[in-house]
Design an enzyme around this catalytic site. Structure first.
Site, short mmCIF file in Angstrom:
data_model
loop_
_atom_site.label_atom_id
_atom_site.label_comp_id
_atom_site.label_asym_id
_atom_site.label_seq_id
_atom_site.Cartn_x
_atom_site.Cartn_y
_atom_site.Cartn_z
N ASN A 59 49.67 42.73 51.66
CA ASN A 59 48.91 43.29 50.55
C ASN A 59 47.70 44.04 51.09
O ASN A 59 47.12 43.68 52.11
CB ASN A 59 48.52 42.22 49.52
CG ASN A 59 47.74 41.06 50.09
OD1 ASN A 59 47.90 40.69 51.25
ND2 ASN A 59 46.89 40.46 49.28
N ILE A 60 47.36 45.13 50.40
CA ILE A 60 46.25 46.00 50.80
C ILE A 60 45.39 46.23 49.56
O ILE A 60 45.78 46.98 48.66
CB ILE A 60 46.79 47.33 51.36
CG1 ILE A 60 47.77 47.07 52.52
CG2 ILE A 60 45.63 48.21 51.81
CD1 ILE A 60 48.57 48.29 52.96
N GLU A 61 44.26 45.54 49.52
CA GLU A 61 43.38 45.65 48.35
C GLU A 61 42.48 46.87 48.45
O GLU A 61 42.39 47.53 49.49
CB GLU A 61 42.56 44.36 48.21
CG GLU A 61 43.44 43.16 47.88
CD GLU A 61 42.66 41.88 47.62
OE1 GLU A 61 41.47 41.80 47.98
OE2 GLU A 61 43.26 40.96 47.05
N CYS A 70 50.76 45.44 46.65
CA CYS A 70 51.25 44.14 47.08
C CYS A 70 52.02 44.25 48.40
O CYS A 70 52.51 45.32 48.77
CB CYS A 70 52.20 43.56 46.04
SG CYS A 70 51.47 43.36 44.40
N GLU A 72 54.97 43.03 49.07
CA GLU A 72 56.40 43.33 48.85
C GLU A 72 56.62 44.83 48.70
O GLU A 72 57.53 45.40 49.29
CB GLU A 72 56.89 42.62 47.58
CG GLU A 72 56.77 41.11 47.60
CD GLU A 72 55.48 40.60 46.98
OE1 GLU A 72 54.38 41.14 47.30
OE2 GLU A 72 55.57 39.66 46.18
N CYS A 107 55.04 39.65 41.93
CA CYS A 107 54.51 39.99 40.60
C CYS A 107 55.53 40.85 39.85
O CYS A 107 56.54 41.31 40.42
CB CYS A 107 53.18 40.72 40.74
SG CYS A 107 53.33 42.45 41.25
N CYS A 110 56.31 44.34 41.42
CA CYS A 110 57.18 44.29 42.60
C CYS A 110 58.63 44.00 42.20
O CYS A 110 59.56 44.57 42.75
CB CYS A 110 56.68 43.23 43.58
SG CYS A 110 55.16 43.74 44.42
ZN ZN Z 1 53.48 42.57 43.53
#
Ligand code: ZN
Length: 153
Positions: A59-61, A70, A72, A107, A110
């Site tokens: 994940n890359i915020e 996310c 995935e 989520c 995804c």
């Molecule tokens: Zn996701």
């Protein structure tokens, strides 16, 4: 089952235990690369393609929260951008602590992206705490009655 997409994407049998462990190991490794300064919730994913390649993702915020991606989807987008379009399985692991305390399930966004490329009955989603403690779902189990590419054909 006789839809166009299922004919076009035959999918695969559930991966063997060795493959599952390999995917989980890669997902745990990818988790270390997560950029999550806001949530502190790091996710690693490992996507197995129909050609046997494994693409990792984390994940890359972003300070603008909705721009976060996310783990995935990072893995799927990496694979698609490298010419892969058939996928067999994805392992996902995540949490706030170093050793995941629970199962990190994909989520809704995804799941929908998976549904674009994967046979819902033969794409395997492995949610893992570690290589010995995991659950396996089909995409259809996690995204029943979905909106799919078949609706637009
Ligand atoms: Zn996701």
């Amino acid at each position: 089952m006789n839809s166009i997409r299922e004919d076009a994407r035959p999918g695969s049998a559930i991966p063997d235990n060795e493959t599952i462990r390999k995917l989980i190991t890669k997902a745990l490794d990818m988790r270390k690369k997560a950029y999550c300064p806001y949530s502190g919730y790091s996710v690693g994913a490992a996507l197995l393609t129909g050609t046997g390649k494994i693409f990792g993702g984390c994940n890359i915020e972003n300070a603008a929260y909705p721009d976060t991606v996310c783990g995935e989807r990072t893995a799927i987008f990496k694979a698609v951008s490298e010419g892969e379009r058939e996928f067999t399985a994805i392992a996902v692991t995540g949490g706030r602590s170093e050793e995941p305390e629970g199962y990190s399930v994909p989520c809704g966004s995804c799941r929908q992206v998976m549904n674009e490329f994967c046979d819902p009955d033969r794409f395997w989603i492995i949610v893992a705490r570690n290589t010995e403690d995991y659950k396996v779902f089909t995409l259809r189990q996690l995204l029943p009655e979905s909106f799919s590419p078949a609706a637009l054909m």
